[in-house]
Design a protein around this motif. Structure first.
Motif, PDB file in Angstrom:
ATOM      1  N   GLY A  97       0.791  -1.224   0.000  1.00 21.73           N
ATOM      2  CA  GLY A  97       0.000   0.000   0.000  1.00 21.73           C
ATOM      3  C   GLY A  97       0.820   1.270   0.000  1.00 21.73           C
ATOM      4  N   ARG A  98       2.140   1.133  -0.098  1.00 20.12           N
ATOM      5  CA  ARG A  98       3.021   2.307  -0.008  1.00 20.12           C
ATOM      6  C   ARG A  98       2.659   3.348  -1.071  1.00 20.12           C
ATOM      7  NH1 ARG A  98       4.990   6.124   1.515  1.00 20.12           N
ATOM      8  NH2 ARG A  98       7.171   6.724   1.762  1.00 20.12           N
ATOM      9  N   GLY A  99       2.405   2.926  -2.285  1.00 19.18           N
ATOM     10  CA  GLY A  99       2.063   3.868  -3.343  1.00 19.18           C
ATOM     11  C   GLY A  99       0.621   3.782  -3.790  1.00 19.18           C
ATOM     12  N   ALA A 100      -0.230   3.160  -2.989  1.00 24.12           N
ATOM     13  CA  ALA A 100      -1.629   2.969  -3.376  1.00 24.12           C
ATOM     14  C   ALA A 100      -2.393   4.290  -3.355  1.00 24.12           C
ATOM     15  CB  ALA A 100      -2.300   1.965  -2.436  1.00 24.12           C
ATOM     16  N   VAL A 101      -3.336   4.417  -4.288  1.00 22.84           N
ATOM     17  CA  VAL A 101      -4.206   5.591  -4.374  1.00 22.84           C
ATOM     18  C   VAL A 101      -5.633   5.090  -4.581  1.00 22.84           C
ATOM     19  CG1 VAL A 101      -4.775   7.655  -5.698  1.00 22.84           C
ATOM     20  CG2 VAL A 101      -2.384   7.035  -5.326  1.00 22.84           C
ATOM     21  N   ALA A 102      -6.581   5.689  -3.878  1.00 21.71           N
ATOM     22  CA  ALA A 102      -7.972   5.236  -3.937  1.00 21.71           C
ATOM     23  C   ALA A 102      -8.869   6.397  -4.326  1.00 21.71           C
ATOM     24  CB  ALA A 102      -8.403   4.647  -2.590  1.00 21.71           C
ATOM     25  N   GLY A 103      -9.234   6.437  -5.606  1.00 19.23           N
ATOM     26  CA  GLY A 103     -10.108   7.496  -6.081  1.00 19.23           C
ATOM     27  C   GLY A 103      -9.523   8.881  -5.908  1.00 19.23           C
ATOM     28  N   GLY A 104      -8.211   9.020  -6.060  1.00 17.81           N
ATOM     29  CA  GLY A 104      -7.538  10.295  -5.874  1.00 17.81           C
ATOM     30  C   GLY A 104      -7.032  10.506  -4.471  1.00 17.81           C
ATOM     31  N   LEU A 105      -7.626   9.828  -3.484  1.00 16.05           N
ATOM     32  CA  LEU A 105      -7.142   9.863  -2.112  1.00 16.05           C
ATOM     33  C   LEU A 105      -5.972   8.897  -1.958  1.00 16.05           C
ATOM     34  CD1 LEU A 105     -10.526   9.663  -0.168  1.00 16.05           C
ATOM     35  CD2 LEU A 105      -8.992  11.637  -0.198  1.00 16.05           C
ATOM     36  N   LYS A 106      -5.096   9.158  -1.008  1.00 14.98           N
ATOM     37  CA  LYS A 106      -4.035   8.204  -0.736  1.00 14.98           C
ATOM     38  C   LYS A 106      -4.650   6.927  -0.177  1.00 14.98           C
ATOM     39  CE  LYS A 106       0.194   6.766  -0.410  1.00 14.98           C
ATOM     40  NZ  LYS A 106      -0.250   5.371  -0.330  1.00 14.98           N
ATOM     41  N   GLY A 107      -4.327   5.797  -0.799  1.00 11.30           N
ATOM     42  CA  GLY A 107      -4.794   4.499  -0.331  1.00 11.30           C
ATOM     43  C   GLY A 107      -3.742   3.827   0.515  1.00 11.30           C
ATOM     44  N   GLY A 108      -3.906   2.533   0.738  1.00 12.35           N
ATOM     45  CA  GLY A 108      -2.951   1.816   1.558  1.00 12.35           C
ATOM     46  C   GLY A 108      -3.430   0.448   1.945  1.00 12.35           C
ATOM     47  N   VAL A 109      -2.862  -0.056   3.031  1.00 10.43           N
ATOM     48  CA  VAL A 109      -3.184  -1.376   3.565  1.00 10.43           C
ATOM     49  C   VAL A 109      -4.082  -1.210   4.787  1.00 10.43           C
ATOM     50  CG1 VAL A 109      -2.228  -3.417   4.721  1.00 10.43           C
ATOM     51  CG2 VAL A 109      -1.058  -2.447   2.740  1.00 10.43           C
ATOM     52  N   GLY A 110      -5.083  -2.076   4.880  1.00 10.24           N
ATOM     53  CA  GLY A 110      -5.940  -2.113   6.066  1.00 10.24           C
ATOM     54  C   GLY A 110      -6.297  -3.530   6.418  1.00 10.24           C
ATOM     55  N   SER A 111      -6.669  -3.749   7.653  1.00  8.85           N
ATOM     56  CA  SER A 111      -6.994  -5.099   8.118  1.00  8.85           C
ATOM     57  C   SER A 111      -8.121  -5.027   9.134  1.00  8.85           C
ATOM     58  CB  SER A 111      -5.744  -5.742   8.747  1.00  8.85           C
ATOM     59  OG  SER A 111      -5.919  -7.121   8.949  1.00  8.85           O
ATOM     60  N   ALA A 112      -8.909  -6.092   9.202  1.00  5.50           N
ATOM     61  CA  ALA A 112     -10.040  -6.143  10.129  1.00  5.50           C
ATOM     62  C   ALA A 112     -10.392  -7.595  10.410  1.00  5.50           C
ATOM     63  CB  ALA A 112     -11.257  -5.409   9.553  1.00  5.50           C
ATOM     64  N   SER A 113     -11.095  -7.815  11.514  1.00  6.69           N
ATOM     65  CA  SER A 113     -11.498  -9.182  11.853  1.00  6.69           C
ATOM     66  C   SER A 113     -12.788  -9.176  12.651  1.00  6.69           C
ATOM     67  CB  SER A 113     -10.408  -9.886  12.676  1.00  6.69           C
ATOM     68  OG  SER A 113     -10.307  -9.319  13.974  1.00  6.69           O
ATOM     69  N   THR A 114     -13.438 -10.318  12.667  1.00  7.78           N
ATOM     70  CA  THR A 114     -14.632 -10.508  13.477  1.00  7.78           C
ATOM     71  C   THR A 114     -14.646 -11.926  14.014  1.00  7.78           C
ATOM     72  OG1 THR A 114     -17.047 -10.149  13.508  1.00  7.78           O
ATOM     73  CG2 THR A 114     -16.150 -11.322  11.614  1.00  7.78           C
ATOM     74  N   VAL A 115     -15.275 -12.100  15.149  1.00 10.38           N
ATOM     75  CA  VAL A 115     -15.403 -13.412  15.783  1.00 10.38           C
ATOM     76  C   VAL A 115     -16.879 -13.786  15.802  1.00 10.38           C
ATOM     77  CG1 VAL A 115     -15.030 -14.774  17.871  1.00 10.38           C
ATOM     78  CG2 VAL A 115     -13.356 -13.036  17.204  1.00 10.38           C
ATOM     79  N   LEU A 116     -17.208 -14.944  15.219  1.00  5.57           N
ATOM     80  CA  LEU A 116     -18.580 -15.449  15.194  1.00  5.57           C
ATOM     81  C   LEU A 116     -18.749 -16.358  16.403  1.00  5.57           C
ATOM     82  CD1 LEU A 116     -18.746 -16.381  11.393  1.00  5.57           C
ATOM     83  CD2 LEU A 116     -19.206 -14.169  12.486  1.00  5.57           C
ATOM     84  N   ARG A 117     -19.406 -15.852  17.412  1.00  8.30           N
ATOM     85  CA  ARG A 117     -19.555 -16.574  18.666  1.00  8.30           C
ATOM     86  C   ARG A 117     -20.415 -17.820  18.474  1.00  8.30           C
ATOM     87  NH1 ARG A 117     -18.560 -13.628  23.451  1.00  8.30           N
ATOM     88  NH2 ARG A 117     -16.488 -12.715  23.209  1.00  8.30           N
ATOM     89  N   GLY A 118     -19.854 -18.978  18.830  1.00  8.29           N
ATOM     90  CA  GLY A 118     -20.605 -20.228  18.811  1.00  8.29           C
ATOM     91  C   GLY A 118     -20.911 -20.771  17.437  1.00  8.29           C
ATOM     92  N   ALA A 119     -20.250 -20.264  16.388  1.00  8.65           N
ATOM     93  CA  ALA A 119     -20.573 -20.690  15.026  1.00  8.65           C
ATOM     94  C   ALA A 119     -19.934 -22.018  14.656  1.00  8.65           C
ATOM     95  CB  ALA A 119     -20.131 -19.624  14.027  1.00  8.65           C
ATOM     96  N   GLY A 120     -18.942 -22.466  15.414  1.00 12.59           N
ATOM     97  CA  GLY A 120     -18.269 -23.712  15.110  1.00 12.59           C
ATOM     98  C   GLY A 120     -18.926 -24.912  15.772  1.00 12.59           C
ATOM     99  N   ALA A 121     -18.444 -26.098  15.428  1.00 16.10           N
ATOM    100  CA  ALA A 121     -18.958 -27.326  16.035  1.00 16.10           C
ATOM    101  C   ALA A 121     -18.748 -27.275  17.541  1.00 16.10           C
ATOM    102  CB  ALA A 121     -18.240 -28.533  15.430  1.00 16.10           C
ATOM    103  N   GLY A 122     -19.753 -27.748  18.268  1.00 18.43           N
ATOM    104  CA  GLY A 122     -19.660 -27.759  19.722  1.00 18.43           C
ATOM    105  C   GLY A 122     -19.708 -26.389  20.353  1.00 18.43           C
TER     106      GLY A 122
END
Length: 363
Positions: A159-184
């Motif tokens: 993302g060092r040289g990324a541009v998003a619609g004329g705005l400076k872009g870059g790297v981003g990250s996100a996560s979520t936890v699905l409570r009780g969605a797995g087996a058991g």
């Protein structure tokens, strides 16, 4: 199903995954590489390419009909097609450690899928782009980061040289936890890392809010998130917004032709997925890009999403629709990661162009 944001709100909330960034050195350089390193033994992998002008490497190997089942790393890089050379440095690093597809006694061939964004000349030097050394530096940074490390965001790595619609872009990250969605009743984690480099707009011209922010409603505090969800959408003062639009248009005029449009993402989960399910996850994760960038997936786009499944948590065998929660979460974390990339980016003004950051226009 109850969802909360992950502890780090980052790709590394999926246990075993590590992220490393490296940038091309030099005064005229504005490019780099980001590596997602899987746990030793690899992760089930898939890819979905929606853009009409992609720059990729080893994506055919991820077709569910083909032989390779797991990969040790994924490379996201700047430098357009030239920058795909960065994957060679990652491949060599993995081979030195015996990590890859076994092909003979004591011999492996690491399969390293990669995709690139167009950022040529953003720093002023057209030839300043990632190569094998950049890829090696990024994978070494991933290995050195340790388990569960925070993921640097904004103008780093691919993302060092990324541009998003004329705005400076870059790297981003996100996560979520699905409570009780797995087996058991086990929890399932879904996370994403995005490189926002879009010709399409990420900004609502009427309000000044980033499109991806509309996707996520309000709610309570989110552990590890940057503030409360209730503060996720902030409508700028109309006068500030009008001034920002003027400055953005001036920057676009100063920078010449609009950038080519490529948004890259890695969406990951600790759920047990077969390759066909991982391929479905990569496909639905594109919805997250489409919510946050307009237009998207056009002929000159290179939009590519990789999916990784580490297989630590089984989904309920008795529920054939259990995957739906993972699919929905994948799209959500991609759009949120894209917003975070734009919010974390830093303004650039140099011989390669003028690219203001959202946070500077709307401070």
């Amino acid at each position: 199903m109850t969802e909360i944001w992950g502890v780090r709100d980052a790709l590394t909330d999926v246990a075993g995954l590590r992220v490393g960034h490296a940038e091309v050195p030099g005064a005229g350089a504005l490019s780099g590489t980001t590596v997602v390193l899987a746990p030793e033994g690899g992760a089930v992998a898939a890819v979905d390419v929606r853009g009409g002008g992609p720059g990729t490497r080893e994506t055919d190997a991820l077709d569910p009909r083909n032989l390779v089942q797991r990969v040790e790393a994924v490379v996201l890089t700047g430098g357009s097609a030239f920058g795909l050379d960065a994957a060679g440095g990652v491949m060599a690093w993995l081979e030195e450690r015996g990590r890859g597809v076994p092909v003979a006694p004591g011999r492996v061939v690491p399969v390293v899928p990669a995709a690139c964004v167009f950022d040529l000349g953003r720093g002023g030097d057209w030839g300043a782009r990632p190569g094998a050394a950049t890829g090696r530096a990024a994978v070494e940074a991933a290995e050195a980061s340790g388990e569960g490390a925070p993921v640097a965001a904004g103008s780093v790595g691919a993302g060092r040289g990324a541009v998003a619609g004329g705005l400076k872009g870059g790297v981003g990250s996100a996560s979520t936890v699905l409570r009780g969605a797995g087996a058991g009743g086990a929890d399932v984690t879904v996370a994403a890392l995005v490189v926002a480099n879009a010709a399409g707009s990420v900004l609502d011209p009427v309000t000044g809010v980033l499109y991806g922010q509309y996707v996520h409603g309000t709610g309570g505090d989110a552990p590890g998130a940057p503030g409360a969800r209730a503060e996720w959408i902030r409508f700028p003062d109309p006068a500030v917004h009008a001034a920002a639009l003027r400055r953005l248009e001036e920057a676009r005029e100063a920078s010449g032709p609009p950038p080519l449009n490529t948004t890259l993402a890695v969406v990951a989960t600790d759920a047990v997925l077969v390759r066909a399910q991982a391929h479905k996850l990569a496909g639905t994760a594109h919805d997250g890009i489409a919510r946050a960038v307009r237009p998207v997936h056009l002929l000159h786009d290179g939009d590519t999403v990789f999916a990784l499944a580490t297989g630590a948590v089984a989904l309920p065998a008795e529920d054939p629709l259990a995957l739906n929660g993972v699919l929905a979460a994948g799209a959500d974390v991609v759009s949120r990661a894209l917003v975070k990339a734009v919010l974390a980016a830093e303004s650039v003004a140099g011989p390669g162009g003028v690219y203001p950051a959202y946070r500077d226009l709307y401070h």
